[in-house]
Write a protein that holds these residues in place. Structure first.
Motif, short mmCIF file in Angstrom:
data_model
loop_
_atom_site.label_atom_id
_atom_site.label_comp_id
_atom_site.label_asym_id
_atom_site.label_seq_id
_atom_site.Cartn_x
_atom_site.Cartn_y
_atom_site.Cartn_z
N GLN A 99 0.98 -1.03 0.14
CA GLN A 99 0.03 0.18 -0.07
C GLN A 99 0.79 1.24 -0.07
N SER A 100 0.48 2.24 -0.96
CA SER A 100 1.37 3.63 -0.97
C SER A 100 0.27 4.74 -0.10
N ILE A 101 1.07 5.25 0.78
CA ILE A 101 0.52 6.24 1.53
C ILE A 101 0.10 7.72 0.89
N GLU A 102 -0.95 8.00 0.90
CA GLU A 102 -1.51 9.51 0.37
C GLU A 102 -0.85 10.21 1.14
N VAL A 103 -0.38 11.50 0.36
CA VAL A 103 0.41 12.57 1.21
C VAL A 103 -0.51 13.92 0.99
N LYS A 104 -0.82 14.65 1.96
CA LYS A 104 -1.75 15.87 2.01
C LYS A 104 -0.62 17.04 1.93
N TYR A 105 -0.42 17.79 1.28
CA TYR A 105 0.65 18.95 1.56
C TYR A 105 0.24 19.82 2.45
N ARG A 106 1.04 20.35 3.18
CA ARG A 106 0.75 21.04 4.40
C ARG A 106 1.03 22.84 4.09
N ASN A 107 1.76 22.86 2.98
CA ASN A 107 2.19 24.15 2.67
C ASN A 107 3.01 24.15 1.26
N LEU A 108 3.22 25.38 0.84
CA LEU A 108 4.08 25.29 -0.60
C LEU A 108 5.36 24.83 -0.32
N PRO A 152 23.78 17.11 0.51
CA PRO A 152 24.34 15.34 0.39
C PRO A 152 23.16 14.38 0.98
N GLY A 153 23.08 13.59 0.31
CA GLY A 153 21.98 12.59 0.53
C GLY A 153 21.03 11.85 -0.57
N TRP A 154 20.57 10.76 -0.30
CA TRP A 154 19.78 9.99 -1.38
C TRP A 154 18.25 10.21 -0.95
N GLN A 155 17.74 10.63 -1.75
CA GLN A 155 16.16 10.77 -1.47
C GLN A 155 15.28 10.74 -2.80
N GLU A 156 14.05 9.85 -2.76
CA GLU A 156 13.16 10.29 -3.67
C GLU A 156 12.16 11.40 -3.51
N PRO A 157 11.49 12.05 -4.48
CA PRO A 157 10.58 13.14 -3.86
C PRO A 157 9.56 12.54 -2.94
N GLY A 158 9.16 11.52 -2.89
CA GLY A 158 8.11 11.04 -2.14
C GLY A 158 8.90 10.80 -0.72
N ASP A 159 10.17 10.53 -0.70
CA ASP A 159 10.89 10.59 0.79
C ASP A 159 10.82 11.92 1.24
N SER A 160 11.38 12.70 0.46
CA SER A 160 11.45 14.18 1.33
C SER A 160 9.81 14.83 1.86
N ILE A 161 8.89 14.38 0.76
CA ILE A 161 7.67 14.92 1.25
C ILE A 161 6.92 14.29 2.53
N LYS A 162 7.44 12.92 2.60
CA LYS A 162 6.75 12.11 3.69
C LYS A 162 7.47 12.54 5.11
N LEU A 163 8.86 12.82 4.84
CA LEU A 163 9.67 13.31 6.22
C LEU A 163 9.18 14.57 6.44
N TYR A 164 8.81 15.61 5.65
CA TYR A 164 8.33 16.80 6.17
C TYR A 164 6.89 16.45 6.59
N GLU A 165 6.11 16.02 6.02
CA GLU A 165 4.86 15.55 6.96
C GLU A 165 4.89 15.09 8.26
N MET A 166 5.75 14.04 8.39
CA MET A 166 5.62 13.42 9.59
C MET A 166 6.43 14.27 10.76
N ALA A 167 7.34 15.06 10.20
CA ALA A 167 7.74 15.97 11.06
C ALA A 167 7.08 17.18 11.50
N LEU A 182 13.50 19.33 10.21
CA LEU A 182 13.26 20.37 11.16
C LEU A 182 12.52 21.52 10.40
N ARG A 183 12.67 21.65 8.91
CA ARG A 183 11.97 22.65 8.36
C ARG A 183 10.21 22.25 8.53
N GLY A 184 9.87 20.79 8.35
CA GLY A 184 8.54 20.41 8.54
C GLY A 184 7.95 20.85 10.09
#
Length: 327
Positions: free
Chosen positions: A2-11, A24-39, A61-63
């Motif tokens: 199952q893929s998790i649906e993400v709701k954007y919190r802001n721009l 430096p680091g390895w992320q897919e777009p979905g990785d960054s988006i989910k980390l931000y939402e989780m934080a 931290l930005r999230g």
């Protein structure tokens, strides 16, 4: 899966991948988006296992800071076994203007747990990707995380799990099967877990900002000293290696001299053998010459004896008579 649906919190949430892709680091777009939402939702006390270059730390931290309902500043704890990864991450966090919220710990998760009695509200697991390492980190987390804590495990969907190079998927699946967490789905390359009642962690008061700052200063001083020691050791190793190289070069040079000496002795030995052979030949020749000389002397004596013999005298008379008659 199952893929998790993400709701954007802001721009910022919507564009966070592009905003941090230079770090430096390895992320897919979905990785960054989910980390931000989780934080954004759970970023009061963030624990990250494996910081590498600080990219995910900046996203988290930005999230966490973007949530205006958060009553206390977020506290980020990053655990990294590579001292160079510590300082690489620190530079990234500082360049993003977030260093006041971050504490980076050099060591393993078990060392961190022994040093700090904090209660993370979210965890990002991105350290050892081998099966044994992931399983060990997850079991340690089960001892101090509270039920309901969100956990993201990186590289769960990495194809190298199928080849056995990575063991993230196997370790996560076993952890879920053993009842320590519920599997909520995937996003990007992550697996999203929520810790269950089987976890042994109890609620604990968050560190005050004064306590967090004091711990941070202590750890920075300790890690600065460790880095200096590592530098000294590296310089010592470098000097020792240079001495070893110099010694090897001298040995090599000596070996070359020895080789030249061996070659010279070998050539001399050959020359000696040739000289001996030639001397033997000369000796043989001398012996032959002496024999010939003796033979020649004997022949000369014989000739003289013949010339004085009666036969020789008759021969001479005969030869003169032949000339006279034209024979």
């Amino acid at each position: 899966m199952q893929s998790i649906e993400v709701k954007y919190r802001n721009l910022e949430h919507e564009t966070i991948f592009n905003q941090t892709k230079h770090i430096p680091g390895w992320q897919e777009p979905g990785d960054s988006i989910k980390l931000y939402e989780m934080a954004f939702e759970n970023g009061d006390v963030i624990l990250e296992i494996g910081t590498y270059g600080g990219r995910s730390a900046v996203v988290e931290l930005r999230g966490a800071l973007a949530n205006q309902n958060r009553t206390t500043p977020p506290q980020f704890f990053g655990v990294e076994i590579d001292i160079h990864g510590i300082w690489r991450s620190y530079r990234s966090i500082k360049e993003a203007g977030l260093e006041e919220y971050a504490l980076l710990f050099h060591g393993k998760l078990e060392n961190f747990v022994e040093t700090f009695s904090v209660k993370p509200t979210m965890v990002f697991v991105d350290g050892d990707h081998r099966y044994e390492g992931v399983k060990k980190d997850l079991l340690i987390l089960s001892k101090f995380l509270s039920p309901g804590t969100s956990v993201l495990c990186h590289d769960y969907r990495n194809p190298e799990n199928d080849t056995g190079i990575l063991g993230v998927r196997r370790a996560v699946n076993e952890f879920v099967e053993e009842g320590y967490a519920s599997f909520e789905g995937t996003c990007g390359c992550y697996a999203f877990l929520v810790m269950t009642e089987k976890c042994e962690g109890e609620a604990q008061t968050q560190l005050t900002q004064e306590e967090f700052l004091a711990q941070k200063i202590r750890i920075l001083e300790l890690q600065g000293h460790k880095l200096y020691q590592n530098w000294q050791n590296s310089e010592g190793d470098r000097a020792a290696r240079l001495e070893s190289i110099k010694s090897l070069q001298m040995q090599l040079s000596g070996n070359e001299d020895n080789q030249h000496e061996l070659l010279e002795w070998s050539e001399l030995d050959k020359l000696k053998k040739k000289l001996k052979t030639r001397r033997e030949s000369v000796k043989n020749l001398r012996e032959k010459v002496e024999q010939l000389s003796l033979s020649l002397g004997d022949a000369h004596s014989e000739i003289q004896a013949m010339k004085t013999s009666k036969f020789w005298k008759i021969r001479n008379v005969w030869m003169r008579a032949k000339k006279k008659v034209g024979l």
